[in-house]
Design a protein around this motif. Structure first.
Motif, mmCIF file in Angstrom:
data_model
loop_
_atom_site.group_PDB
_atom_site.id
_atom_site.type_symbol
_atom_site.label_atom_id
_atom_site.label_comp_id
_atom_site.label_asym_id
_atom_site.label_seq_id
_atom_site.Cartn_x
_atom_site.Cartn_y
_atom_site.Cartn_z
ATOM 1 N N TRP A 51 0.751 -1.241 0.154
ATOM 2 C CA TRP A 51 0.003 0.131 -0.013
ATOM 3 C C TRP A 51 0.894 1.259 -0.066
ATOM 4 C CZ3 TRP A 51 -4.261 -1.194 -1.699
ATOM 5 C CH2 TRP A 51 -5.057 -2.277 -1.248
ATOM 6 N N ALA A 52 2.075 1.132 -0.279
ATOM 7 C CA ALA A 52 3.043 2.252 -0.154
ATOM 8 C C ALA A 52 2.556 3.451 -1.138
ATOM 9 C CB ALA A 52 4.490 1.900 -0.510
ATOM 10 N N ASN A 53 2.225 3.006 -2.339
ATOM 11 C CA ASN A 53 1.869 3.934 -3.478
ATOM 12 C C ASN A 53 0.579 4.754 -3.148
ATOM 13 O OD1 ASN A 53 4.046 3.101 -4.670
ATOM 14 N ND2 ASN A 53 2.892 2.549 -6.440
ATOM 15 N N SER A 54 -0.474 3.930 -2.379
ATOM 16 C CA SER A 54 -1.657 4.669 -2.025
ATOM 17 C C SER A 54 -1.319 5.550 -0.873
ATOM 18 C CB SER A 54 -2.707 3.630 -1.625
ATOM 19 O OG SER A 54 -2.438 2.677 -0.889
ATOM 20 N N ASN A 55 -0.438 5.116 -0.086
ATOM 21 C CA ASN A 55 0.051 6.026 1.096
ATOM 22 C C ASN A 55 0.532 7.343 0.605
ATOM 23 O OD1 ASN A 55 -1.023 4.395 3.091
ATOM 24 N ND2 ASN A 55 0.662 3.192 3.422
ATOM 25 N N ALA A 56 1.547 7.122 -0.243
ATOM 26 C CA ALA A 56 2.043 8.149 -0.991
ATOM 27 C C ALA A 56 1.009 9.217 -1.426
ATOM 28 C CB ALA A 56 3.183 7.803 -2.062
ATOM 29 N N ALA A 57 0.202 8.465 -2.404
ATOM 30 C CA ALA A 57 -0.956 9.450 -2.981
ATOM 31 C C ALA A 57 -1.789 10.087 -1.857
ATOM 32 C CB ALA A 57 -1.946 8.597 -3.650
ATOM 33 N N LYS A 58 -2.084 9.616 -0.738
ATOM 34 C CA LYS A 58 -3.036 10.240 0.456
ATOM 35 C C LYS A 58 -2.002 11.431 0.887
ATOM 36 C CE LYS A 58 -4.135 6.070 2.373
ATOM 37 N NZ LYS A 58 -4.633 5.198 3.289
ATOM 38 N N LYS A 59 -0.784 11.063 0.990
ATOM 39 C CA LYS A 59 0.218 12.104 1.675
ATOM 40 C C LYS A 59 0.115 13.242 0.768
ATOM 41 C CE LYS A 59 4.946 12.469 3.293
ATOM 42 N NZ LYS A 59 5.990 11.942 3.501
ATOM 43 N N ALA A 60 0.130 13.027 -0.588
ATOM 44 C CA ALA A 60 0.038 14.184 -1.386
ATOM 45 C C ALA A 60 -0.963 15.193 -1.312
ATOM 46 C CB ALA A 60 0.351 13.853 -2.798
ATOM 47 N N PHE A 61 -2.150 13.965 -1.309
ATOM 48 C CA PHE A 61 -3.228 14.872 -1.279
ATOM 49 C C PHE A 61 -3.629 15.474 -0.007
ATOM 50 C CE2 PHE A 61 -8.118 14.746 -1.843
ATOM 51 C CZ PHE A 61 -8.315 15.229 -3.124
ATOM 52 N N ILE A 62 -3.238 15.055 1.172
ATOM 53 C CA ILE A 62 -3.590 15.591 2.476
ATOM 54 C C ILE A 62 -2.659 16.948 2.611
ATOM 55 C CG2 ILE A 62 -3.488 15.200 5.065
ATOM 56 C CD1 ILE A 62 -4.353 12.264 4.365
ATOM 57 N N THR A 63 -1.385 16.688 2.231
ATOM 58 C CA THR A 63 -0.428 17.968 2.464
ATOM 59 C C THR A 63 -1.080 19.112 1.322
ATOM 60 O OG1 THR A 63 1.160 16.392 2.454
ATOM 61 C CG2 THR A 63 1.836 18.636 2.312
ATOM 62 N N ASN A 64 -1.560 18.731 0.211
ATOM 63 C CA ASN A 64 -2.092 19.661 -0.418
ATOM 64 C C ASN A 64 -3.575 20.414 0.133
ATOM 65 O OD1 ASN A 64 -0.961 20.463 -3.097
ATOM 66 N ND2 ASN A 64 -0.715 18.346 -3.422
#
Lengths: 171, 716, 100
Positions: free
Chosen positions: B186-199
Motif C-alpha cells: 500500500w506504499a503507493n496509495s499512502n504516497a497518494a494520500k500523503k500528497a493529497f492531504i498535504t495539498n
C-alpha cells in the motif's frame, strides 16, 4: 252561488271521492279505474282554468297512455289483491301525518295566498295553444329537447329492464 | 470580449475553450472505448487530444502576437448569488498563453513517451488492463491544468487547482496496490494520500486567501480584484500581506515549498511520465504561476514579497542538500525539483516575475527531460535484468527451496525484491549501452547545473542577478543551492553513466525504443536552446517583452559578468568536485558513498532527508493518530456509544416509553378511544333499527321531514 | 268566480291523499298510482297559479312534468315487472333486503 262555483264543488267532490276510492280499493284494477276518473275531473279543472292544451294532454297522457300502461301491467302480473293490507294499527302514524300535511297545506295557502284572490278575467290569451307553443319553442327550447332525450332514455331503460335475459333464464 | 472585427487573427481567440474541450473529448473516448481501441489507439487518441490543445495554444500565441492586449472569452455564466457574479471566462494574455504552451507542449511529448513507457510498465506489473486508465487520467490532468492557467478569476483557478490535485492523487496512486517493484503493497496509495492531504493544508491557505480577497475586494475576477487592491492597501495594509501569506501557504502546498514539500518526493511513486509531467514540469509550477498572476497584490506588500522570497530561497538550499544524499535516481530529481521550484518562488517573491516564469519554462524542458531519461534508464535496467535472469550464468537465482512451490510470476516477484532498478548504486557504465539516453541526460543535467549556454544558465542567472541586486540573503542562499545542484547532478551522471556496471542488470541494459527516445531528443533540443528566448542583453529580452503585455513595464537589469561568472565557476567547480569524488575512483558494488566519511553526521542527515518525515511523523501524524484513537475510544465509543447512546438515549427512551405507555397510553388515550368506539357502536345499534328495509317507513320519515319544513314555514 | 285558494286547497287535499296512499298501501302498483296522484295535485296548483299570474310558465312546467311522469311510469313499471319476475310478488314489504 254562481254556476262556476257549483261546477267546481261538484268536480272537487268527484276528485276527492275518486282519490279516496283509489286509496281504499282492494283491487288494483279498481284503483286504476278510480284514478282515471280522477284524472278526467282534473282535466276539466284545467279547462275551467283556461288551459285547454294541458287539459287535453292530461286526457291523452295520463288518462290514456299512463293508465293503460298500469292496467296492462296489472293484467300481465295477474295479482290483483293483497290480503290484509289495511291494518288499522299500522295506520295510526300515516293517518296522523296525512292529516297534519293537509292542515299545514291549507293553512299555508290561507297564509300565503289569501282567501279572496280571484282568478282574473283576461284568460283568453292563456288559452291559445299557439301562443304557448311559441313560448315553448323559444324560451324553453333546450329543456324541451332534453325532455326528448329523457323520453328516449326511459324507453331504452324500460326495454332493457323488462327484457328476459337468456343467461338468467338458463340459470 | 475585446475582439476587434478588423483583424481576422483576433477571431482565433474564440477557439480558446478547445484547450479544455480537446483533452476532455480525448478522455471520454478513452474512458468509454479504451478497452476496444487497444494500447496503440488509446495512446494516439490521448496524444492527439493533447496535441490539439497545443495547436490551439499555438494559435492563441499567433493571435496574441497581432493583438497583444489579449482577450477574455466568456463561454458561460457560472455563479449568480447576490452581488457575486462569476462567469466561466477564459483569459488569453501573454502569461496564460505561455503556460498553455508549456503545459500542452511538454504534455504532448510526455503523452507520446508514455505510450512506450506504460507499454512496458503494465507488463512489468502484470496488469495490462490498466493501460487506458493512465491516459484518461493524463488527459484529465491536461484539461484541469488548462482551466487553471486560463482562468479569469480566482474561483475558476481554484477549480483547476483542485482538479490537478485530484489528478496528481489519482496518478501517484496509479499502482495503488503495488509498489514500484510490482510487489503487493500500500506504499503507493499512502504516497497518494500523503500528497493529497498535504495539498489540503495548502488549499486551506488558498481558500482563506480567497475569502479575504472576496471580503475586502468584493470580487473574484482578476481585473476587479487588482483594480480594488490599491484602495484596500491604503485602508487596510495588513489585509494584502495576509492575503499574500495565505496564498503562500497554498503555493507551498502545490509547489512543494517548506514546510509542505514532503509530499513531492513520495509522489515519485507514480509512473515516471507522471513524475515528469505533473511533479516536475507543470502542476508544481502552478504556485509560481499563481504568484505571478497575482503580481498586483504582491507588488503592494513588501513584507509578503520578503516572506515569499525567503521561503523559496531556503527551500532551494534545503532541498538541494537532501538531493546530495539520495540514491534513488528519481528521488534525486524530486529534491532537485523542489530546489528549482524554490528558485522560481524566490524569483517571483522578489518581484522578478519574468525571471521566475523564464525559469519555469526552461525548467519544464530540462526537468521533464531528466525525468523521462531517468524513466528510460529504469526501463533499460529492467530489460537488462530480465535478460540477465534468463542467462544461464545469472548469479542471482531465486532461493531453491522457495522456487519449488512458487509459480513463475511469483518467482519473478521474489527476485525483484533483491533488485531496485531505480537505485543508482545498481547502475554504472550505462554510457555505452544507452547512448541516446546518456546524451540527452547529459544535456539535461548540464542545463540544470547552469552551464553556458544551455537553457538553465540563462534562466538561473537572471534569478541570481535579481537577487544580487535586491535581496542579498536570497542571493547567497541561491548561489549555494546552485553549487549543490551542479554537484548532485554531476554525482548522478558519474554514478549512472560512467565507471563500471555495479549490477549485472546494468551490464545487460538496453536502449529504449524510438517512441521513448524521440520525445527525449526534442526535449533535449528545447533544453539546449530554450534559453535563447530571453537573452540578458539589451534588445534580446524577447520573453520579457512578451510578458510585459500582461505584467506591465519591466525593468531589465544589465548583464552582470560578476554574478554569471561566480555561478559558472561554482558550477564547474562542483562538477569537478563530483568527478574527484565519484569518477577518479569509481564506486564498487556495495561500497558506501565517498561523502559519508568526510561529512559524517551531516551526510547521514542528507541521506535521511534531515529526518523531516520522521519529525512530521512525530510532530503531526503520531499526535494526530493518538488524538484520533483517543477520540475514537473515549469520545466516540465511551462517551457517545457507551454513555450517551446506551445510557442516556436508550435508558431515557425506555423510561420515557414506560411512563408514556401505562398512564398516558393505557390510562388516557386508550380509555378515551374505547369510550368513543363504544359510544359509536351503541348509537349505531340504536340507529340501525331505523333502517328496517321497509320503503313505507322511509317514506314516512320523508313526510315527517316535509311536515317539519312546512311547520317552520308556517311559523316563520 | 272561484277564488284561487279553493283550487289550492283542493290541490293540497289531493296531494295529502296521494301521500297517504304511499304510506298505507303495500301494493307497489297502487303506491305508484298514488305518486301519480300527487303529481297531478301539484300540476293543478301550477295551472291555478298560471291563471293568477297571467303567464305560460306554469303550463309549460306542467307539460314537462307530464313528460317526466310518462318516462317515470315507463321505467317504474318495467322495474315492477322485473321485481315481480324475481320475487313473484308486488308487496313492497317483502322487498326489505336493504335492512340494516
Amino acid at each position: 252561488m254562481s254556476l262556476e262555483l257549483i261546477l267546481f264543488f261538484v268536480l272537487a267532490i268527484i276528485a276527492i271521492a275518486t282519490a279516496l276510492g283509489m286509496l281504499l280499493s282492494r283491487s288494483a284494477v279498481y284503483s286504476a279505474l278510480y284514478l282515471v276518473v280522477n284524472f278526467v275531473s282534473v282535466a276539466i279543472f284545467y279547462l275551467l282554468l283556461d288551459a285547454p292544451f294541458i287539459a287535453l294532454s292530461q286526457i291523452a297522457v295520463y288518462a290514456g297512455a299512463i293508465m293503460v300502461l298500469f292496467l296492462f301491467v296489472i293484467m300481465l302480473i295477474g295479482l290483483e289483491t293483497l290480503g290484509g293490507e289495511l291494518n288499522w294499527r299500522q295506520l295510526v302514524w300515516p293517518l296522523a301525518m296525512g292529516i297534519l300535511l293537509l292542515v299545514q297545506g291549507v293553512f299555508l295557502v290561507i297564509q300565503r295566498v289569501g282567501r279572496d284572490v280571484y282568478i282574473g278575467q283576461t284568460g283568453t290569451q292563456l288559452s291559445d295553444p299557439s301562443l304557448m307553443a311559441r313560448v315553448l319553442f323559444t324560451d324553453y327550447l333546450l329543456p324541451f329537447q332534453v325532455t326528448a332525450v329523457l323520453l328516449l332514455v326511459a324507453m331504452i331503460g324500460a326495454i332493457v329492464l323488462s327484457k328476459r335475459e337468456k343467461s338468467n333464464q338458463e340459470a | 470580449m475585446l475582439l476587434s472585427e478588423a483583424n481576422p487573427a483576433a477571431g482565433l481567440f474564440v477557439l480558446v475553450p478547445w484547450i479544455v474541450f480537446a483533452p476532455v473529448i480525448g478522455l471520454l473516448i478513452n474512458a468509454f472505448a479504451g478497452k476496444r481501441l487497444g494500447e496503440r489507439g488509446v495512446g494516439w487518441v490521448a496524444s492527439l487530444a493533447s496535441g490539439a490543445a497545443f495547436l490551439v495554444s499555438a494559435l492563441q500565441f499567433y493571435a496574441l502576437t497581432l493583438h497583444p492586449e489579449g482577450a477574455q472569452v466568456k463561454i458561460a455564466e457560472w455563479i449568480r448569488i447576490g452581488q457575486l457574479s462569476l462567469d466561466w471566462t477564459f483569459r488569453v494574455d501573454s502569461l496564460s498563453v505561455t503556460m498553455m504552451l508549456v503545459v500542452s507542449g511538454v504534455g504532448t511529448l510526455i503523452h507520446i513517451y508514455a505510450i512506450g513507457y506504460m507499454h512496458e510498465d503494465v507488463r512489468f506489473k502484470h496488469d495490462p488492463a490498466r493501460f487506458p486508465r493512465f491516459f484518461v487520467f493524463l488527459n484529465l490532468f491536461i484539461a484541469a491544468m488548462m482551466i487553471l492557467v486560463s482562468a479569469d478569476n480566482y474561483l475558476m483557478l481554484f477549480v483547476g487547482w483542485e482538479g490537478v490535485g485530484l489528478c496528481s492523487f489519482l496518478l501517484i496512486g496509479f499502482w495503488y496496490d503495488l509498489d514500484t517493484l510490482g510487489r503487493s503493497s500500500w506504499a503507493n496509495s499512502n504516497a497518494a494520500k500523503k500528497a493529497f492531504i498535504t495539498n489540503r493544508v495548502g488549499d486551506f491557505g488558498f481558500l482563506i486567501a480567497g475569502f479575504l480577497i472576496f471580503w475586502y475586494m468584493g470580487s473574484f475576477a482578476f481585473s476587479e480584484v487588482f483594480a480594488a487592491a490599491p484602495e484596500v492597501a491604503k485602508t487596510h495594509p495588513w489585509v494584502i500581506t495576509a492575503i499574500t501569506v495565505f496564498m503562500l501557504v497554498g503555493v507551498a502546498g502545490k509547489s512543494a515549498q517548506i514546510p509542505l514539500y514532503v509530499w513531492l518526493p513520495d509522489a515519485m511513486a507514480g509512473p515516471t511520465p507522471v513524475s515528469a509531467l505533473i511533479h516536475a514540469a507543470t502542476m508544481v509550477t502552478a504556485g509560481v504561476y499563481l504568484v505571478t498572476r497575482s503580481f498586483p497584490l504582491f507588488g503592494l506588500t513588501h513584507d509578503g514579497q520578503y516572506i515569499v522570497a525567503t521561503v523559496g530561497a531556503v527551500t532551494a538550499l534545503f532541498a538541494a542538500t537532501i538531493a546530495v544524499g539520495q540514491y534513488d535516481i528519481k528521488k534525486v530529481l524530486a529534491y532537485s525539483t523542489i530546489s528549482q521550484l524554490g528558485f522560481m518562488v524566490a524569483a517571483v517573491g522578489m518581484g522578478a516575475y519574468v525571471a521566475g516564469m523564464f525559469h519555469l519554462v526552461t525548467h519544464a524542458f530540462f526537468k521533464a527531460l531528466l525525468f523521462l531519461s531517468a524513466g528510460s534508464v529504469i526501463l533499460g535496467l529492467e530489460r537488462g535484468h530480465h535478460h540477465g535472469h534468463h542467462a544461464p550464468s545469472s548469479p542471482v537465482l531465486p532461493p531453491q527451496g522457495a522456487g519449488n512451490s512458487l509459480s513463475h510470476g511469483e518467482i519473478d516477484r521474489v527476485k525483484e525484491e533483491v533488485f531496485d532498478p531505480g537505485d543508482i548504486r545498481n547502475m554504472g557504465g550505462l554510457r555505452a549501452r544507452m547512448p541516446v539516453t546518456f546524451w540527452v541526460y547529459l544535456i539535461g543535467a548540464l542545463a540544470l547545473a547552469g552551464i553556458f549556454p544551455l537553457a538553465g544558465f540563462w534562466s538561473k542567472d537572471e534569478i541570481l542577478l535579481d537577487a544580487f541586486l535586491h535581496y542579498p540573503h536570497v542571493y547567497w542562499l541561491l548561489t549555494l543551492a546552485a553549487f549543490l545542484t551542479a554537484f548532485y547532478m554531476g554525482r548522478q551522471v558519474w554514478m549512472v553513466f560512467f565507471g563500471k556496471a555495479r549490477h549485472e542488470a546494468a551490464e545487460h541494459a538496453q536502449e529504449s525504443p524510438s517512441v521513448i527516445t524521440i520525445p527525449l531528443i526534442i526535449l533535449a533540443a528545447l533544453s539546449a536552446f530554450g534559453g535563447f528566448i530571453n537573452l540578458p542583453f539589451k534588445g534580446f529580452h524577447q520573453f520579457g517583452y512578451w510578458l510585459e503585455h500582461t505584467l506591465g513595464a519591466i525593468e531589465f537589469p544589465p548583464f552582470n559578468f560578476m554574478v554569471a561568472g561566480v555561478s559558472t565557476v561554482l558550477a564547474l567547480g562542483a562538477i569537478a568536485l563530483s568527478w574527484f569524488l565519484y569518477q577518479r575512483k569509481p564506486l564498487e558494488h556495495g561500497q558506501t558513498d565517498p561523502l559519508a566519511k568526510p561529512l559524517g553526521l551531516v551526510f547521514v542527515g542528507m541521506e535521511q532527508k534531515w529526518f523531516i518525515d520522521e519529525a512530521y511523523q512525530f510532530l503531526f501524524v503520531q499526535p494526530y493518530r493518538a488524538l484520533a484513537s483517543w477520540l475514537a475510544q473515549k469520545v466516540d465509543w465511551d462517551f457517545w456509544h457507551e454513555w450517551f447512546h446506551d445510557s442516556v438515549l436508550v435508558k431515557g427512551f425506555v423510561t420515557l416509553a414506560r411512563l408514556l405507555a401505562d398512564p398516558v397510553d393505557l390510562g388516557f388515550i386508550d380509555r378515551v378511544s374505547y369510550w368513543l368506539s363504544d359510544a359509536i357502536r351503541a348509537s349505531a345499534e340504536t340507529l340501525r333499527k331505523l333502517q328496517n328495509g321497509f320503503v313505507r317507513s322511509y317514506a314516512l320519515s320523508v313526510v315527517l321531514g316535509v311536515a317539519a319544513i312546512l311547520g317552520y314555514l308556517l311559523l316563520k | 268566480m272561484v277564488p284561487v285558494s279553493y283550487y289550492l286547497v283542493l290541490s293540497a287535499i289531493l296531494f295529502s291523499l296521494g301521500a297517504l296512499g304511499v304510506l298505507i298501501r303495500r301494493n307497489s302498483l297502487v303506491i305508484f298510482m298514488s305518486i301519480e296522484l300527487m303529481l297531478n295535485a301539484a300540476n293543478l296548483a301550477f295551472v291555478a297559479f298560471t291563471r293568477v299570474h297571467e303567464t305560460f310558465s306554469g303550463q309549460i312546467f306542467v307539460f314537462f312534468v307530464m313528460a317526466v311522469a310518462a318516462a317515470e311510469v315507463a321505467v317504474g313499471l318495467a322495474l315492477i315487472v322485473a321485481i315481480y319476475r324475481s320475487r313473484q310478488s308486488v308487496d313492497i314489504d317483502q322487498l326489505s333486503s336493504l335492512k340494516g
